[in-house]
Every structure is written in C-alpha cells, then in structure tokens.
Scaffold this active site. Structure first.
Site, PDB file in Angstrom:
ATOM      1  N   CYS A  56       0.832  -1.209   0.000  1.00 36.40           N
ATOM      2  CA  CYS A  56       0.000   0.000   0.000  1.00 36.40           C
ATOM      3  C   CYS A  56       0.865   1.257   0.000  1.00 36.40           C
ATOM      4  O   CYS A  56       2.031   1.242   0.426  1.00 36.40           O
ATOM      5  CB  CYS A  56      -0.888   0.025   1.244  1.00 36.40           C
ATOM      6  SG  CYS A  56      -2.234  -1.167   1.232  1.00 36.40           S
ATOM      7  N   GLU A  58       0.550   3.837   1.968  1.00 39.21           N
ATOM      8  CA  GLU A  58       0.909   4.219   3.341  1.00 39.21           C
ATOM      9  C   GLU A  58       2.122   3.428   3.823  1.00 39.21           C
ATOM     10  O   GLU A  58       3.002   3.954   4.504  1.00 39.21           O
ATOM     11  CB  GLU A  58      -0.264   3.941   4.296  1.00 39.21           C
ATOM     12  CG  GLU A  58      -1.531   4.715   3.985  1.00 39.21           C
ATOM     13  CD  GLU A  58      -2.480   3.967   3.071  1.00 39.21           C
ATOM     14  OE1 GLU A  58      -2.013   3.334   2.095  1.00 39.21           O
ATOM     15  OE2 GLU A  58      -3.687   4.025   3.322  1.00 39.21           O
ATOM     16  N   CYS A  89      -6.342   0.457   4.879  1.00 42.10           N
ATOM     17  CA  CYS A  89      -6.701  -0.930   5.187  1.00 42.10           C
ATOM     18  C   CYS A  89      -6.314  -1.254   6.642  1.00 42.10           C
ATOM     19  O   CYS A  89      -5.614  -0.471   7.310  1.00 42.10           O
ATOM     20  CB  CYS A  89      -6.003  -1.879   4.219  1.00 42.10           C
ATOM     21  SG  CYS A  89      -4.242  -2.098   4.535  1.00 42.10           S
TER      22      CYS A  89
HETATM   23  N1  THU Z   1      -4.478   0.761  -1.346  1.00 40.46           N
HETATM   24  C1  THU Z   1      -3.580   1.630  -0.791  1.00 40.46           C
HETATM   25  O1  THU Z   1      -2.460   1.761  -1.268  1.00 40.46           O
HETATM   26  N2  THU Z   1      -3.960   2.328   0.302  1.00 40.46           N
HETATM   27  C2  THU Z   1      -5.209   2.300   0.855  1.00 40.46           C
HETATM   28  O2  THU Z   1      -5.463   3.013   1.831  1.00 40.46           O
HETATM   29  C3  THU Z   1      -6.235   1.436   0.285  1.00 40.46           C
HETATM   30  C4  THU Z   1      -5.799   0.529  -0.792  1.00 40.46           C
HETATM   31  C5  THU Z   1      -4.086   0.021  -2.555  1.00 40.46           C
HETATM   32  C6  THU Z   1      -3.788  -1.428  -2.356  1.00 40.46           C
HETATM   33  C7  THU Z   1      -4.035  -1.954  -3.769  1.00 40.46           C
HETATM   34  O3  THU Z   1      -2.859  -1.775  -4.545  1.00 40.46           O
HETATM   35  C8  THU Z   1      -5.118  -1.063  -4.325  1.00 40.46           C
HETATM   36  O4  THU Z   1      -5.117   0.100  -3.499  1.00 40.46           O
HETATM   37  C9  THU Z   1      -6.504  -1.692  -4.300  1.00 40.46           C
HETATM   38  O5  THU Z   1      -6.823  -2.213  -3.058  1.00 40.46           O
END
Ligand code: THU
Length: 137
Positions: A56, A58, A89
């Site tokens: 992610c 973050e 998440c």
């Molecule tokens: N994702 C993030 O990078 N941060 C979040 O807060 C929510 C989801 C990304 C993970 C994945 O690559 C894509 O978004 C879809 O879930």
C-alpha cells in the site's frame, strides 16, 4: 500543522500517486507523511503479479520515513480517486498506529475534491495494540 504544510502534503501525495504501480486494481493511491522533524516522505501502492506481494501507499511512505530517521507521524495524507473515501486498510491502520499519537492527523483526500475526512488513529483503530502493550513483559 498550518495550511501551507497540509497543501504541500496533498501535492506530494498527488504527485507520487502518478508513479503508482497498479496494473491489477487500476486503483492508484498516493500517501505523504509529515514526521517530527518537519520532513515529508511519500509512497505509492506497488502491486505485484503475485497479488499478496503488493504493498500500500501508506506502507511505502511510512517505510521511507523510518529509513530517513523519522519516528513520529505528525500527519499523513492518503489520496486517490474513488466515490468512497480511501480509508487505510487494517494492516496500514496498524502501521500508522506504531508511529502515531493521539494528535496525529490522518487526512483522506480525493485528488480532485481535496480533503474528504480527517481521522485520529483512535477513530480508525479503537482499542488498538501498540508499543505500550509490550511494556512490563
Ligand atoms: N491501497 C492503498 O495503497 N492504500 C489504501 O489506503 C487502500 C488501498 C491500494 C492497495 C491496492 O494496490 C489497491 O489500493 C486496491 O486495493
């Protein structure tokens, strides 16, 4: 944190989002962290053909902060384009928790519409397990 710093965080998160590697979800996300030294760190999501190996935005931004010597998240911005606010998440809530305190501001933004929600870590992750829980073992 003043408005100029918030604007810089938002711009940083928006810019780094353009580098996201999200060919599977088509859901690019950018994040920017302000640390206790006033330094800003950024990250974007980095997906992988082996889906669980993706990370992610973050996670990347917090890792960058730690690698640069930062240990406190004063504020974090997460931005993307979605009908619903892009709330972190569960795993990223715990990652933020590690370096947050009750004053840490968590800004959830839309790339075109700006700030949608502002949370504290207690709001996102109540009754959390943190470093203090390991004291006295
Ligand atoms: N994702 C993030 O990078 N941060 C979040 O807060 C929510 C989801 C990304 C993970 C994945 O690559 C894509 O978004 C879809 O879930």
């Amino acid at each position: 944190m003043n408005q100029d710093t918030l604007n810089t965080l938002i711009q940083t998160a928006t810019q780094v989002r353009t580098h996201a590697h999200a060919p599977y979800s088509h859901f690019p996300v950018g994040a920017a962290v302000l640390d206790e030294h006033g330094n800003i760190h950024h990250g974007c999501n980095v997906e992988n053909a082996a889906y669980p190996s993706g990370s992610c935005a973050e996670e990347q931004a917090i890792g960058s902060m730690v690698a640069s010597g930062g240990r406190k998240i004063k504020a974090i911005v997460v931005t993307g384009i979605s009908d619903r606010p892009i709330t972190p998440c569960g795993a990223c809530r715990q990652r933020i928790r590690e370096f947050a305190d009750s004053d840490t501001q968590i800004y959830i933004c839309h790339v075109e519409e700006g700030v949608q929600k502002v949370f504290s870590i207690d709001g996102l992750l109540p009754y959390s397990f943190g470093p203090d829980n390991l004291k006295g073992i």
